[in-house]
Structure formats: C-alpha cells, structure tokens
Design a protein around this motif. Structure first.
Motif, PDB file in Angstrom:
ATOM      1  N   GLY A 285      44.314  30.194  52.732  1.00 22.28           N
ATOM      2  CA  GLY A 285      44.279  28.953  53.501  1.00 22.28           C
ATOM      3  C   GLY A 285      45.224  28.973  54.683  1.00 22.28           C
ATOM      4  O   GLY A 285      45.085  28.174  55.618  1.00 22.28           O
ATOM      5  N   HIS A 286      46.202  29.867  54.668  1.00 19.08           N
ATOM      6  CA  HIS A 286      47.081  30.036  55.830  1.00 19.08           C
ATOM      7  C   HIS A 286      46.297  30.756  56.922  1.00 19.08           C
ATOM      8  O   HIS A 286      45.549  31.697  56.628  1.00 19.08           O
ATOM      9  CB  HIS A 286      48.304  30.859  55.422  1.00 19.08           C
ATOM     10  CG  HIS A 286      49.275  31.090  56.529  1.00 19.08           C
ATOM     11  ND1 HIS A 286      50.207  30.149  56.911  1.00 19.08           N
ATOM     12  CD2 HIS A 286      49.461  32.159  57.343  1.00 19.08           C
ATOM     13  CE1 HIS A 286      50.922  30.625  57.909  1.00 19.08           C
ATOM     14  NE2 HIS A 286      50.492  31.852  58.191  1.00 19.08           N
ATOM     15  N   PRO A 287      46.419  30.345  58.188  1.00 15.35           N
ATOM     16  CA  PRO A 287      45.634  30.957  59.272  1.00 15.35           C
ATOM     17  C   PRO A 287      46.095  32.385  59.566  1.00 15.35           C
ATOM     18  O   PRO A 287      47.063  32.628  60.268  1.00 15.35           O
ATOM     19  CB  PRO A 287      45.869  30.020  60.461  1.00 15.35           C
ATOM     20  CG  PRO A 287      47.165  29.334  60.154  1.00 15.35           C
ATOM     21  CD  PRO A 287      47.223  29.205  58.662  1.00 15.35           C
ATOM     22  N   MET A 288      45.357  33.323  59.020  1.00 11.91           N
ATOM     23  CA  MET A 288      45.706  34.731  59.128  1.00 11.91           C
ATOM     24  C   MET A 288      44.417  35.547  59.004  1.00 11.91           C
ATOM     25  O   MET A 288      43.509  35.168  58.279  1.00 11.91           O
ATOM     26  CB  MET A 288      46.665  35.099  57.989  1.00 11.91           C
ATOM     27  CG  MET A 288      47.094  36.548  57.930  1.00 11.91           C
ATOM     28  SD  MET A 288      48.073  36.843  56.428  1.00 11.91           S
ATOM     29  CE  MET A 288      48.596  38.523  56.697  1.00 11.91           C
ATOM     30  N   SER A 289      44.337  36.647  59.703  1.00 12.94           N
ATOM     31  CA  SER A 289      43.195  37.552  59.554  1.00 12.94           C
ATOM     32  C   SER A 289      43.577  38.920  60.075  1.00 12.94           C
ATOM     33  O   SER A 289      44.674  39.119  60.607  1.00 12.94           O
ATOM     34  CB  SER A 289      41.963  37.013  60.290  1.00 12.94           C
ATOM     35  OG  SER A 289      42.237  36.861  61.666  1.00 12.94           O
ATOM     36  N   CYS A 290      42.651  39.862  59.914  1.00  7.19           N
ATOM     37  CA  CYS A 290      42.999  41.235  60.262  1.00  7.19           C
ATOM     38  C   CYS A 290      41.757  42.033  60.623  1.00  7.19           C
ATOM     39  O   CYS A 290      40.664  41.773  60.106  1.00  7.19           O
ATOM     40  CB  CYS A 290      43.717  41.892  59.077  1.00  7.19           C
ATOM     41  SG  CYS A 290      44.383  43.548  59.419  1.00  7.19           S
ATOM     42  N   VAL A 291      41.940  43.010  61.501  1.00  2.74           N
ATOM     43  CA  VAL A 291      40.931  44.022  61.811  1.00  2.74           C
ATOM     44  C   VAL A 291      41.530  45.367  61.413  1.00  2.74           C
ATOM     45  O   VAL A 291      42.655  45.686  61.809  1.00  2.74           O
ATOM     46  CB  VAL A 291      40.582  44.038  63.315  1.00  2.74           C
ATOM     47  CG1 VAL A 291      39.551  45.124  63.612  1.00  2.74           C
ATOM     48  CG2 VAL A 291      40.084  42.681  63.766  1.00  2.74           C
ATOM     49  N   VAL A 292      40.797  46.126  60.610  1.00  2.00           N
ATOM     50  CA  VAL A 292      41.262  47.460  60.218  1.00  2.00           C
ATOM     51  C   VAL A 292      40.239  48.480  60.706  1.00  2.00           C
ATOM     52  O   VAL A 292      39.021  48.296  60.534  1.00  2.00           O
ATOM     53  CB  VAL A 292      41.432  47.575  58.685  1.00  2.00           C
ATOM     54  CG1 VAL A 292      42.059  48.931  58.334  1.00  2.00           C
ATOM     55  CG2 VAL A 292      42.310  46.448  58.152  1.00  2.00           C
ATOM     56  N   THR A 293      40.731  49.538  61.321  1.00  2.00           N
ATOM     57  CA  THR A 293      39.827  50.538  61.884  1.00  2.00           C
ATOM     58  C   THR A 293      40.403  51.934  61.741  1.00  2.00           C
ATOM     59  O   THR A 293      41.458  52.134  61.107  1.00  2.00           O
ATOM     60  CB  THR A 293      39.505  50.212  63.358  1.00  2.00           C
ATOM     61  OG1 THR A 293      38.449  51.046  63.817  1.00  2.00           O
ATOM     62  CG2 THR A 293      40.736  50.391  64.246  1.00  2.00           C
ATOM     63  N   THR A 294      39.723  52.897  62.319  1.00  2.00           N
ATOM     64  CA  THR A 294      40.162  54.283  62.247  1.00  2.00           C
ATOM     65  C   THR A 294      41.141  54.594  63.377  1.00  2.00           C
ATOM     66  O   THR A 294      41.224  53.871  64.381  1.00  2.00           O
ATOM     67  CB  THR A 294      38.972  55.234  62.368  1.00  2.00           C
ATOM     68  OG1 THR A 294      38.388  55.093  63.673  1.00  2.00           O
ATOM     69  CG2 THR A 294      37.921  54.922  61.301  1.00  2.00           C
ATOM     70  N   LYS A 295      41.859  55.682  63.194  1.00  2.00           N
ATOM     71  CA  LYS A 295      42.803  56.115  64.225  1.00  2.00           C
ATOM     72  C   LYS A 295      42.077  56.409  65.535  1.00  2.00           C
ATOM     73  O   LYS A 295      42.567  56.089  66.625  1.00  2.00           O
ATOM     74  CB  LYS A 295      43.541  57.360  63.728  1.00  2.00           C
ATOM     75  CG  LYS A 295      44.704  57.794  64.589  1.00  2.00           C
ATOM     76  CD  LYS A 295      45.449  58.961  63.937  1.00  2.00           C
ATOM     77  CE  LYS A 295      46.633  59.394  64.802  1.00  2.00           C
ATOM     78  NZ  LYS A 295      47.366  60.539  64.164  1.00  2.00           N
ATOM     79  N   GLU A 296      40.888  56.997  65.436  1.00  2.00           N
ATOM     80  CA  GLU A 296      40.128  57.366  66.639  1.00  2.00           C
ATOM     81  C   GLU A 296      39.723  56.126  67.440  1.00  2.00           C
ATOM     82  O   GLU A 296      39.831  56.111  68.679  1.00  2.00           O
ATOM     83  CB  GLU A 296      38.872  58.157  66.256  1.00  2.00           C
ATOM     84  CG  GLU A 296      39.129  59.521  65.660  1.00  2.00           C
ATOM     85  CD  GLU A 296      39.610  59.484  64.212  1.00  2.00           C
ATOM     86  OE1 GLU A 296      40.155  60.498  63.738  1.00  2.00           O
ATOM     87  OE2 GLU A 296      39.444  58.435  63.555  1.00  2.00           O
ATOM     88  N   VAL A 297      39.271  55.102  66.754  1.00  2.00           N
ATOM     89  CA  VAL A 297      38.866  53.871  67.449  1.00  2.00           C
ATOM     90  C   VAL A 297      40.081  53.199  68.073  1.00  2.00           C
ATOM     91  O   VAL A 297      40.034  52.707  69.214  1.00  2.00           O
ATOM     92  CB  VAL A 297      38.142  52.917  66.478  1.00  2.00           C
ATOM     93  CG1 VAL A 297      37.887  51.565  67.145  1.00  2.00           C
ATOM     94  CG2 VAL A 297      36.827  53.530  66.013  1.00  2.00           C
ATOM     95  N   ALA A 298      41.193  53.182  67.356  1.00  2.00           N
ATOM     96  CA  ALA A 298      42.412  52.557  67.871  1.00  2.00           C
ATOM     97  C   ALA A 298      42.919  53.283  69.116  1.00  2.00           C
ATOM     98  O   ALA A 298      43.358  52.645  70.087  1.00  2.00           O
ATOM     99  CB  ALA A 298      43.487  52.550  66.786  1.00  2.00           C
TER     100      ALA A 298
END
Length: 496
Positions: A285-298
C-alpha cells in the motif's frame, strides 16, 4: 477508533466538490466509507467489518504491524532521495533480485506500477532502437499517456484513427472465451503464431518491434491464465525481430500465485523475460514500484546520454517497507498460504460450477482466481448484470468482491495473502445462496447446465461496482412467482 470521523454525507459532498468527476468510486449508489483496516478486514465509520476479497495492494494484510513499524522507524531517522548512498536501497535490491532469475539483476526504483511500465517502454525503445509495441487484447498497464496507448482495456472505444499506429494488439491467450480454446490441440502455439503474424505485418509496413508487453496473468482482462509455452514462443518471435519481452507483475507478483514467487515462472524455468515490472503489493500500500532488467538492457539505456533520476524512487523509507514486506511473506509463509487457501477456494468454486448453471468457468492460480458467469454455457453469453447483482448483494452482507473482464462478468478474487479457509467458506457460501436466488428468479435449474439463456422479463442495473456502465445490463426472468417479485424489488432498490 477514537478519532472523530466526519459525517459520511459531508465526506461524499466534499469529494464531489473537490475530486475530479472521472475518479470513480466503488458502489457509487451507496459508497462505503472505510476508516480502518487490519489483515483481510476493513471497517467503516460505524465499525462494521467487511471481508476484503479484492485488495491485492494490501498484500500481507492491511496495516501489518511489522510493515508499519519498519516505515515509522526509518521515517524517524531519515528520508531522502536516492542520490545519497544508503544501505536500504542496495539491501532491498539484493533481496529482491534473489527472488528472480540471475539474468534479471539491475533495478530501477519508482513510485507506481504506471511509472514502472512507462520506464520499461523507455528501456525497450532505447535498447532496440525500434518504436512499435505489441500488447494483448483487454490488457491494462497503467494510466499515464504512454500506457493508455498500450492498454486496450482503456482505449477499446477509440476509433482506429485515434489509436497509436505503432501499437499492435494481439489476441488475449484466453482458452475459455478466446480465439483458440481448451479443445484446441496447441493453443499456446496458435496464439504465439498470431503474434508472429503481427510482427510480419508490422515489418511489411516499415515498422520495427521494440517490445511485447503482457501481464503475466491478465487481471482486468478477466483473470486469464495463458497456456504454458505461450510466453516462450512469443519471446522467441519478438527477440528475433530485435525486441524485448516485458512481463508486467504489478498485480500478480510476490507469491500470489502460490506455487511460484512470480507469475511469469508458471510458464516454466526456461522462460525469463527481459524486463519485469512490479508495484502494488511491493510496499503493501506504500507508493513504491520497481523495474528489473538485464545488465545489457541497462547499459543500452545509459548510452542515450540522459541520466535517470527519480526523486522518491528507492528512498530509505520505501526500501525499509519493502524489506519488511519480504520478511513477512517469508516469516508467515504467505506464498504457501496462497497455494493452500487458493487451492481450497478453487475447489469450493468448482463445486458451485457443478451446482449452478450461471457458472461458466473457474480459473486461477493461488489467490488469483476468477469465476466467470454466463447465461449460456454453449454460446458463452456473458451474465453481466447477474455478476453485478452478486457483487451488490455480497456488499450488503459485508463482503467486498469485484467483477471485471471485457464483459464485466468475471468475479475476481485477489484478497490479502492472509486470507483463510474460513474466509473462503464464508464468501462461497454467500455466493451459493445469491446464485440460488437469482437462478430461481430466472427459472433456471441445475438440470439445465448447458443452456441457461432465457428471454423473458428484463431487469437492469445501471452501473457495476466500479462505476462502469454495464455492457450487457439486463437480468432475464421467467415466471411471475413471489421470488421473481422479490428480485425485481431488489433491483429497484439497487438503482436508488
């Protein structure tokens, strides 16, 4: 509840005055004012308790004391942006990554599921150098402009001229109501081939695919579970075209499906997305989110020369809360609870399907379950108004459930993960009684389980519990007995 509570009418009047009219409210004819919650229960201003069967945001339970304390402790010490070094950020990223395949190792913290999906598109556009996005029919990915463009759940009413021409819509991999159904020899391949066809047509017109994005399990689309193997084959076609696969876990991640921590893992260990987005349950319920990706994409994202900065994303308080949520999931075995209670709930609902002709399909994983209501099991005629009537009647008995899907006829179960077998017994018992009453008014009997469509006497419900206009708003009735008259009175009262 010692704090003085404003009169409900005054609250509603102030909302109408100061809050945008397009911000819909549950049960608009008689909205509920919630002032307190704990676990799987919510309480109104009169201390009336409601069983919450839909709040997948309060993932480990409303106001979980461990989560509340973690946030309060950190707030007393420090809250600042992520340009300063802080242990909470890196410790949380490490804990989160440990739940994912090794390849998914780089985190970007943001504040909402919408922000996460918007950033995922930016990553895909930069990595691929392409623009076109493939999305699924009935998908919903968020409310910002880039996501409305890829959310047919929202833009389906627009004309072709108004739609973003770089967005392509693939059929929903729905084996109950979709293009290829359970009796198809290989629905996963058939649906994936449709995606390949979209890619080929886009190439013919000069388009290039940046990404395919899908909710790992479609929620607003009607609790759709894609056939195993579908994501693997789609990913192969999309990657061959130079694009990425984005798995949207905003509504279904963090152990909700029971057997796995992430819903995309239901497809098999051989499937790993290029980008995973998450939100809602991540902070309880706390406003938080995340995107997780590969090293190559980053690394490709970095080559744009534009630094990425998010003022609040990954702040110490959010990360402290995120860590506490992961601790509670593990300590209270909530993933195991989702598996056990979800299986128990599904079995109860399957028995309702055997008993009630209005129940067309039961589908789900863990504590993500859908019950689709139909007027005809052969034609799959949506029982839209009947579904809404179930929702309203449950609300009167202090149980909160919702309905969704393109026809608003799928009852959705996405409760807090502390949901119990006793809670499942209660809600299914109430649904059983309500369906019995509706079917009696319609003149339906369990002996008529294949065809339950009738054509005489119509009642209408103006809107569903989300404030949406029903696409199919009539309830048919056969006979003029007392039960039918009572049902008519019920609908009139619901309209008032």
């Amino acid at each position: 509840m010692s704090v003085e509570i404003m009169d409900k009418k005054k609250t509603l009047d102030l909302r109408k005055k100061h809050i945008g009219p397009s911000c819909k409210i549950f049960f608009s004819h008689d909205p509920i004012k919630i002032v307190q919650a704990r676990g799987q229960y919510m309480y109104d201003e009169n201390e009336q308790r409601y069983l919450d069967c839909i709040n997948n945001v309060a993932h480990v339970g409303h106001c979980h004391p461990d989560v509340v304390k973690a946030g309060a402790r950190q707030m007393e010490q420090l809250n600042t942006n992520s340009r300063f070094l802080h242990d909470n950020l890196v410790l949380y990223a490490q804990r989160l990554q440990a739940t994912l395949p090794d390849k998914l190792s780089v985190c970007y913290f943001v504040n909402s599921g919408s922000e996460a999906n918007d950033l995922a598109l930016r990553l895909a556009w930069q990595y691929s150098g392409h623009k076109d996005i493939i999305t699924l029919q009935n998908a919903y990915h968020g409310h910002v402009s880039s996501l409305i463009d890829i959310s047919p759940y929202k833009f389906h009413q627009l004309s072709d001229a108004e739609k973003n021409q770089s967005v392509h819509v693939a059929p929903s991999p729905d084996v109950y109501r979709g293009k290829y159904r359970a009796n198809h020899p290989d629905p996963a391949t058939a649906y994936a081939d449709d995606v390949k066809g979209i890619i080929d047509k886009a190439h013919e017109k000069g388009g290039k695919i940046a990404a395919f994005i899908a909710e790992s399990l479609q929620s607003c689309g009607g609790q759709v579970i894609p056939p195993v193997g579908y994501f693997q084959q789609v990913a192969k076609h999309v990657r061959k075209a130079g694009g990425l696969f984005i798995a949207d876990e905003v509504q279904v991640g963090f152990g909700r499906v029971g057997s796995k921590f992430w819903a995309f893992q239901l497809q098999g260990e051989d499937f790993v997305p290029d980008i995973v987005t998450m939100g809602k349950p991540i902070g309880n319920g706390h406003p938080m989110s995340c995107v997780v990706t590969t090293k190559e994409v980053a690394e490709a994202f970095m080559t744009s020369g534009m630094e990425y900065f998010n003022t609040f994303g990954g702040n110490p308080v959010s990360c402290a809360i995120g860590l506490a949520v992961l601790d509670v999931i593990e300590k209270e075995d909530l993933q195991g609870n989702a598996l056990r209670v979800g299986g128990y709930l599904t079995n109860l609902l399957e028995k309702q399907k055997e008993k009630h002709p209005l129940v067309g399909d039961i589908r789900g994983c863990g504590l993500f379950v859908g019950m689709e209501l139909v007027r005809d099991r052969l034609k799959l005629t949506p029982a839209t108004a009947e579904a809404q009537e179930v929702i309203y009647k449950l609300k009167e008995q202090h149980i909160l459930l919702s309905a969704d899907g393109p026809h608003r006829n799928v009852l959705k179960f996405k409760p807090p993960m502390c949901f119990s077998t006793e809670d499942a017994d209660l809600v299914v018992e109430k649904i059983d009684h309500i369906l019995t009453e509706i079917e009696a008014a319609l003149g339906l009997k369990s002996s008529n389980l294949l065809s339950v469509e009738t054509d005489s006497g119509k009642r209408k419900l103006p809107t569903d519990e989300n404030g949406h206009q029903s696409q199919n708003g009539s309830v048919h009735s056969r006979g003029n007995g007392q039960r039918a008259r009572e049902q008519t009175k019920q609908s009139k009262r619901l309209r008032s």
